[in-house]
Design a protein around this motif. Structure first.
Motif: not given
Length: 114
Positions: A77-80, A84-89, A97-98, A104-105
């Motif tokens: 998981t990364a953010a930015g 500032d959304s989150h990217v989960t691989v 990729l989510w 709210t995540d």
């Protein structure tokens, strides 16, 4: 310390016995929910703790926040960028990729990769 341990796991997946020699993991993503122009690439760089997305001449760099093993499914998981959304691989099985909202995540887009 947990963050470092997770990056070492990702380095091991990339085929490096030591974190310093890790090759980045690169995924090719063909499907897109209009977050990035398909096809695009996603590179997980354990050496620099960065997730790098390249599409159509644009490069976005996200700092890696966490690495988890969810019952054999390794997730980075990364953010930015993008408010500032989150990217989960998800790296196991179907690679996905989510993209999740920073407040709210809640997942607002899912892309599939090779």
């Amino acid at each position: 310390m947990k963050h470092l341990a997770g990056l070492i796991v990702i380095a091991a997946i990339a085929g490096a016995p030591e974190r310093a020699d890790a090759r980045p993991i690169t995924l090719s993503c063909q499907h897109s929910d209009n977050v990035y122009a398909a096809p695009y690439t996603v590179r997980i760089d354990a050496n620099n703790a960065m997730l790098v997305i390249n599409d159509d001449g644009r490069t976005d760099v996200y700092p890696i926040e966490s690495v988890k093993d969810q019952k054999g499914d390794r997730q980075v998981t990364a953010a930015g960028k993008l408010l500032d959304s989150h990217v989960t691989v998800s790296l196991s099985g179907k690679k996905q990729l989510w993209y999740a909202d920073a407040f709210t995540d809640r997942v607002f887009a899912i892309d599939y990769c090779d």
